[in-house]
Design an enzyme around this catalytic site. Structure first.
Site, PDB file in Angstrom:
ATOM      1  NE  ARG A  50      -2.540   1.088   3.519  1.00  0.00           N
ATOM      2  CZ  ARG A  50      -3.258   0.904   4.627  1.00  0.00           C
ATOM      3  NH1 ARG A  50      -4.541   0.574   4.536  1.00  0.00           N
ATOM      4  NH2 ARG A  50      -2.722   1.019   5.810  1.00  0.00           N
ATOM      5  CE  LYS A 149      -2.191   4.500   6.782  1.00  0.00           C
ATOM      6  NZ  LYS A 149      -3.120   5.300   7.560  1.00  0.00           N
ATOM      7  CD  GLU A 182     -11.785   6.043   5.567  1.00  0.00           C
ATOM      8  OE1 GLU A 182     -11.314   4.949   5.863  1.00  0.00           O
ATOM      9  OE2 GLU A 182     -11.210   6.850   4.820  1.00  0.00           O
TER      10      GLU A 182
HETATM   11  N1  PXG Z   1      -9.115   4.795   7.245  1.00  0.00           N
HETATM   12  C1  PXG Z   1      -8.202   5.761   7.402  1.00  0.00           C
HETATM   13  C2  PXG Z   1      -8.492   7.118   6.894  1.00  0.00           C
HETATM   14  C3  PXG Z   1      -6.981   5.463   8.035  1.00  0.00           C
HETATM   15  O1  PXG Z   1      -6.059   6.416   8.150  1.00  0.00           O
HETATM   16  C4  PXG Z   1      -7.748   3.189   8.344  1.00  0.00           C
HETATM   17  C5  PXG Z   1      -8.915   3.536   7.691  1.00  0.00           C
HETATM   18  C6  PXG Z   1      -7.545   1.766   8.752  1.00  0.00           C
HETATM   19  O2  PXG Z   1      -6.631   1.120   7.872  1.00  0.00           O
HETATM   20  P1  PXG Z   1      -5.710  -0.086   8.347  1.00  0.00           P
HETATM   21  O3  PXG Z   1      -4.957  -0.449   7.149  1.00  0.00           O
HETATM   22  O4  PXG Z   1      -4.830   0.468   9.440  1.00  0.00           O
HETATM   23  O5  PXG Z   1      -6.603  -1.165   8.824  1.00  0.00           O
HETATM   24  C7  PXG Z   1      -6.767   4.163   8.553  1.00  0.00           C
HETATM   25  C8  PXG Z   1      -5.536   3.811   9.332  1.00  0.00           C
HETATM   26  C9  PXG Z   1      -4.837   6.337  14.417  1.00  0.00           C
HETATM   27  C10 PXG Z   1      -4.359   6.386  13.009  1.00  0.00           C
HETATM   28  O6  PXG Z   1      -4.214   6.994  15.261  1.00  0.00           O
HETATM   29  C11 PXG Z   1      -4.814   5.502  12.021  1.00  0.00           C
HETATM   30  C12 PXG Z   1      -4.349   5.636  10.711  1.00  0.00           C
HETATM   31  C13 PXG Z   1      -3.508   6.640  10.450  1.00  0.00           C
HETATM   32  C14 PXG Z   1      -3.077   7.486  11.419  1.00  0.00           C
HETATM   33  C15 PXG Z   1      -3.465   7.369  12.705  1.00  0.00           C
HETATM   34  O7  PXG Z   1      -5.806   5.658  14.674  1.00  0.00           O
HETATM   35  N2  PXG Z   1      -4.662   4.877   9.595  1.00  0.00           N
END
Ligand code: PXG
Length: 290
Positions: A50, A149, A182
């Site tokens: 990713r 991301k 989301e």
């Molecule tokens: N949506 C967004 C916008 C994200 O940034 C997820 C979904 C979940 O994706 P994964 O691949 O991790 O299952 C994310 C994850 C936090 C944090 O503090 C989380 C994310 C980025 C920065 C901080 O919870 N990304």
């Protein structure tokens, strides 16, 4: 704490990057948040893939191969003596000048931070989260693809501020059409009549790696999973609701905008998925020591 920057390790106080780095000046870069459990990095390859896709989408050349990034990441975890924790891996456009043009940035900057993390208190995993719908909409694909991301998380930060102002740990973000996208750092799922429903990536959701793991767990548990557009109505009338993310893992949601979801307690299907998730994180992953 030892932090990796461009091939060198620095103590926390000395881990600094230039004020001319376009990651700072413009939020120009990409990142991953990755967990490791019991000495194994969970879904490492998926995170690296990713990262490279996000970089490709913004025309950013990562100066290391996938194998080199993986080696650096494992080395960072080992040097910090951790067995369980969280890695923040970021690649910025690098040092340029005050102009927007990325051509002035000669090489991307790679930073790897390994730390420990707990996102929500245990009480929230046991009793579920209260979530609000925020007014801040998710990025529209025509402006910035929500699949990237990127280091541009300002709209998510604004949404998280709305959540805090409402006394909630998370906020539900809708897309420009008003469909559920989301939460600010998590994907959202509901359970309705024995089926698992989640918005498709096209509605503004990040293709979450934990989301993908939940699809696998659901299949194993014989629970059909469907990607379809959802509205707040679907969440209000759901039997269960939960969020997924690397940091949050799988966490139940029990109210939206003050309205109780289902019976107001973490649901049965959610519980089964959480147990399956913990089992997977304990028993799979790329070994840190090799
Ligand atoms: N949506 C967004 C916008 C994200 O940034 C997820 C979904 C979940 O994706 P994964 O691949 O991790 O299952 C994310 C994850 C936090 C944090 O503090 C989380 C994310 C980025 C920065 C901080 O919870 N990304």
């Amino acid at each position: 704490m030892k932090i990796y920057i461009d091939g060198q390790f620095y103590a926390k106080e000395d881990a600094k990057i230039s004020v001319f780095d376009h990651g700072l000046l413009y939020g120009d870069g990409v990142f991953e948040g990755i967990r490791f459990y019991n000495g194994g990095v969970f879904r490492l390859e998926e995170h690296i893939n990713r990262l490279f896709d996000s970089a490709r989408a913004i025309c950013l050349r990562i100066p290391l191969s996938r194998e080199e990034i993986i080696r650096a990441l494992l080395e960072t975890i080992r040097l910090n003596g951790l067995r369980d924790g969280y890695v923040r891996l970021l690649v910025t456009r690098g040092v340029g000048n005050l102009g927007l043009t990325p051509e002035h940035c000669k090489t991307a900057t790679v930073v790897i931070i390994a730390a420990t993390i707990t996102l929500y208190p245990k009480e929230m995993y046991d009793n579920g989260l209260k979530v609000i719908t925020c007014a801040t909409r998710r990025n529209t694909p025509g402006a910035l693809s929500p699949a990237i991301k990127s280091l541009n998380y300002l709209n998510n930060v604004l949404a998280r501020i709305e959540a805090s102002q409402a006394g909630c740990p998370e906020a539900l973000m809708l897309n420009e059409q008003g469909y559920v996208a989301e939460c600010t750092g998590d994907n959202v799922f509901i359970v309705k009549k024995g089926r698992l429903l989640t918005p498709p990536v096209s509605s503004g959701a990040l293709e979450g790696i934990t989301r993908e793991v939940v699809f696998e767990l659901a299949e194993r548990a014989g629970v059909p999973a469907v990607q379809q557009d959802l509205t707040r109505y679907d969440i209000f009338t759901a039997d269960e609701c939960f969020l997924t993310g690397t940091a949050a893992e799988v966490v139940p949601v029990v109210t939206l905008d003050g309205r109780q979801i289902g019976d107001g307690k973490p649901g049965k299907v959610t519980g089964t998925l959480i147990a399956g998730f913990h089992e997977l994180t304990r028993t799979t992953g790329t070994p840190i020591d090799n």
